[in-house]
Write a protein that holds these residues in place. Structure first.
Motif: not given
Length: 428
Positions: A203-222
């Protein structure tokens, strides 16, 4: 008088009449063409500017390794701390076990519901009638579009089917006991299958609460909210040309702050119309259609005539999780009025009398001529906005009865001719 002379005169009179009719028709047509009309209609004009920029959020990428990934939350769904976000199956067998387990859980729910409804006769004939009635109720609700009780009606029908089935299968035994035995068997299968599935599923569990999105585009850290305090027009331009590397281990992300940002570059002239701390309407119309009021968080320093503008809001986060680089409209003002061609506008000289002194004077009045019945009627207007090929107006002062009668309204036929016109002129 000779017969030939009489015939000649008749022919001449007919020809003359035809000529006169032709001249009349031509003159009428010329008159009509001299005063063409258009229909006045209401229109809303935006004082806006187009901007291209990035949506920026506080985002945490979720990673996981497995043969097959099953994402549990929907796009934009709220996820709580510790909640399971995804199941990772090491093999196809693990996925098959999961599907079987879901079917058994559904069957358990239906058996438990059937046991809760065991009151009443267990006679198979009566149960058949009740099944037929439940089917009729369900079909009736679907036909009328009333789906408010769909879940309870469906569960009731399944419960009756289970009871009827076990009444026949029990061969005179208590159907309640048969249902309980079936429930015990299903629970045993669920326990065994759960133990097996745990060996091949993680299982992958949430380390904190938030809004889920299935899109990871690479800009998350940019580009992050912290970077918006110092980002420059050149850096934003560089981001637009970058192609972020794909993270093969990512299965989704959590947006951990409800506030999100839009960062863009505007010319100095356009940015000067914004004030930090005030709001502006941002209109999305491409990948998502909607308007949101955003606060001006930051106006950067001018560099080569360009300025970074950072806007923020906490609205519509779940609707915009899939958006990153977007072109939007920044709407400074919205004006509603009556739209007319520019050539319809006229300036007339009118005589007005001072109510106190009684003196008369000539004033210039801006207005348009409308076709009312067969006459041209001058209607004063006030100009609200002017574009390249049209004007947006509203009726001038209508405080008096006379003025109110001559007020411009949507639906009026407006004369756009450059020919001579005056109030009361007969057009047709």
């Amino acid at each position: 008088m000779k017969q030939g002379t009489l015939n000649s005169r008749i022919v001449m009179l007919v020809v003359l009449a035809a000529v006169l009719i032709s001249i009349g028709v031509s003159a009428f047509s010329s008159l009509r063409e001299l005063y063409p009309t258009v229909l006045a209609y209401t229109y809303t004009s935006d004082d806006s500017v187009e901007a291209t920029g990035f949506l920026v959020r506080q985002e945490s990428v979720l990673a996981g390794q497995g043969g097959t990934v099953e994402i549990l939350p929907e796009e934009g769904e709220k996820v709580s701390l510790g909640e399971t976000v995804a199941l990772l199956y090491q093999s196809d067998a693990g996925l098959a076990q999961r599907e079987t387990l879901q079917q058994l859980i559904l069957e358990r729910d239906q058996l438990e519901y059937a046991l809760d409804q065991t009151g009443g006769s267990g006679d198979s004939a009566q149960l058949s009638d009740r099944v037929a009635d439940a089917i009729a109720d369900l079909r009736g609700a679907a036909a009328t579009g009333d789906l408010t009780g769909l879940e309870s009606q469906t569960m009731n029908l399944k419960s009756l089917i289970y009871k009827r089935s076990y009444t026949f299968d029990a061969e005179g035994e208590d159907s309640t006991a048969a249902l309980q035995a079936a429930l015990d068997d299903v629970n045993a299968q669920i326990t065994a299958l759960t133990a097996q599935a745990s060996q091949s599923t993680s299982r992958v569990t949430a380390a904190q609460s938030g809004i889920f999105s299935g899109l990871v585009d690479g800009y998350e850290s940019l580009i992050t909210p912290e970077m918006l305090e110092t980002i420059t027009p050149a850096q934003l331009k560089e981001l637009s040309s970058q192609k972020p590397a794909e993270d093969t281990s990512a299965i989704g992300k959590l947006i951990t702050n409800s506030t999100w940002y839009f960062a863009c570059t505007l010319s100095e002239a356009d940015a000067a119309r914004l004030v930090e701390g005030r709001s502006i309407t941002v209109r999305f119309s491409r990948d998502w259609s909607g308007e949101v009021d955003m606060t001006v968080e930051r106006l950067g320093d001018a560099v080569d005539g360009q300025m970074v503008v950072v806007l923020s809001t906490d609205k519509f986060l779940s609707d915009t999780t899939l958006l990153r680089r977007q072109t939007v409209e920044l709407v400074f003002d919205t004006i509603s009025g009556i739209r007319l061609p520019k050539e319809a506008l006229r300036v007339e000289q009118q005589t007005v009398t001072d109510s106190e002194t009684g003196e008369e004077s000539q004033v210039s009045v801006t207005g348009v001529y409308a076709l009312v019945g067969q006459q041209a009627e001058f209607k004063p207007v006030s100009i609200l906005a002017e574009e390249d090929n049209y004007i947006l107006v509203t009726a001038a002062d209508t405080s008096t009865t006379t003025a109110a009668k001559k007020a411009l309204r949507a639906g009026d036929k407006i004369i756009i001719s450059s020919g001579e016109l005056y109030d009361g002129k007969v057009i047709e």
